[in-house]
Design a protein around this motif. Structure first.
Motif, PDB file in Angstrom:
ATOM      1  N   TYR A   8       0.856  -1.179   0.000  1.00  0.00           N
ATOM      2  CA  TYR A   8       0.000   0.000   0.000  1.00  0.00           C
ATOM      3  C   TYR A   8       0.895   1.232   0.000  1.00  0.00           C
ATOM      4  O   TYR A   8       2.053   1.175   0.432  1.00  0.00           O
ATOM      5  CB  TYR A   8      -0.946   0.008   1.198  1.00  0.00           C
ATOM      6  N   PRO A  10       0.417   5.833  -0.001  1.00  0.00           N
ATOM      7  CA  PRO A  10      -0.419   7.035  -0.151  1.00  0.00           C
ATOM      8  C   PRO A  10       0.036   7.848  -1.366  1.00  0.00           C
ATOM      9  O   PRO A  10       1.230   7.986  -1.620  1.00  0.00           O
ATOM     10  CB  PRO A  10      -0.167   7.800   1.145  1.00  0.00           C
ATOM     11  N   ARG A  12      -0.688  11.580  -3.528  1.00  0.00           N
ATOM     12  CA  ARG A  12      -1.269  12.917  -3.454  1.00  0.00           C
ATOM     13  C   ARG A  12      -2.234  13.101  -4.616  1.00  0.00           C
ATOM     14  O   ARG A  12      -1.932  12.733  -5.749  1.00  0.00           O
ATOM     15  CB  ARG A  12      -0.177  13.975  -3.524  1.00  0.00           C
ATOM     16  N   PRO A  17      -4.649  13.197   0.153  1.00  0.00           N
ATOM     17  CA  PRO A  17      -4.024  11.895  -0.070  1.00  0.00           C
ATOM     18  C   PRO A  17      -5.061  10.767  -0.150  1.00  0.00           C
ATOM     19  O   PRO A  17      -6.080  10.795   0.537  1.00  0.00           O
ATOM     20  CB  PRO A  17      -3.117  11.708   1.145  1.00  0.00           C
ATOM     21  N   THR A  19      -4.817   6.509  -0.069  1.00  0.00           N
ATOM     22  CA  THR A  19      -3.951   5.356   0.108  1.00  0.00           C
ATOM     23  C   THR A  19      -4.501   4.223  -0.739  1.00  0.00           C
ATOM     24  O   THR A  19      -5.689   3.890  -0.656  1.00  0.00           O
ATOM     25  CB  THR A  19      -3.868   4.947   1.588  1.00  0.00           C
ATOM     26  N   ASP A  34      -3.941   9.379   4.359  1.00  0.00           N
ATOM     27  CA  ASP A  34      -2.692   8.623   4.423  1.00  0.00           C
ATOM     28  C   ASP A  34      -2.847   7.681   5.603  1.00  0.00           C
ATOM     29  O   ASP A  34      -2.666   8.074   6.756  1.00  0.00           O
ATOM     30  CB  ASP A  34      -1.519   9.589   4.622  1.00  0.00           C
ATOM     31  N   ARG A  41       4.382  -1.066   3.178  1.00  0.00           N
ATOM     32  CA  ARG A  41       4.165   0.309   2.724  1.00  0.00           C
ATOM     33  C   ARG A  41       5.223   0.636   1.669  1.00  0.00           C
ATOM     34  O   ARG A  41       6.341   1.032   1.976  1.00  0.00           O
ATOM     35  CB  ARG A  41       4.250   1.290   3.892  1.00  0.00           C
TER      36      ARG A  41
END
Length: 158
Positions: A8, A10, A12, A17, A19, A34, A41
């Motif tokens: 995963y 995040p 923009r 944001p 995710t 986020d 991550r």
């Protein structure tokens, strides 16, 4: 069914944001903010592709998505989310209308519950499900985003 492993990251967007979580088979989650999700991550090629498609959508250059989805839910939830994906760009339906289209008109409350549990915001367009007043449901940032997306779609069609 979504895989228990995945990544995963995040991204923009003009709306803050988002995710995005991806399994080996498809996108499992698109979540406002986020947030921490299951898995590692880090960006993946599939999440990057989804982010690009979402940015194209926000810019008015895309009305449908091609990225593969891998949502996890009950058979009923999956059927509801599939029906949401059939709501045309810029259009809206109530939970009762979605239930009717699914052939189970008495299940509008269960449809509403499935809409609220949609793990794939924007990709599965729950922002096109509105209350009897014609406005997307919810509160806070999520409701503002849903309303902005539906308004954006409608203005681009005008």
């Amino acid at each position: 069914m979504a895989s228990s492993t995945g990544t995963y990251f995040p991204y923009r967007t003009p709306h803050g944001p988002l995710t995005i979580r991806a399994s080996a088979r498809g996108i499992t989650h698109v979540v406002l903010g986020d947030v921490e999700l299951a898995g590692l991550r880090r960006p993946s090629a599939l999440a990057n592709r989804a982010a690009t498609e979402l940015l194209e959508y926000f810019a008015g250059k895309r009305a449908a998505f091609d990225v593969p989805l891998d949502a996890e839910g009950s058979a009923f939830q999956l059927a509801v989310w599939d029906e949401l994906s059939r709501i045309p760009y810029g259009s809206a339906r109530t939970s009762a209308e979605v239930a009717s289209l699914m052939g189970c008109p008495g299940s509008y409350r269960a449809v509403g519950a499935a809409v609220r549990k949609n793990p794939l915001a924007v990709l599965v367009p729950d922002h096109r499900v509105v209350g009897s007043d014609g406005r997307p449901s919810g509160s806070g940032a999520a409701a503002r985003l849903k309303s902005a997306l539906l308004d954006m779609e409608r203005s681009r069609l005008a």
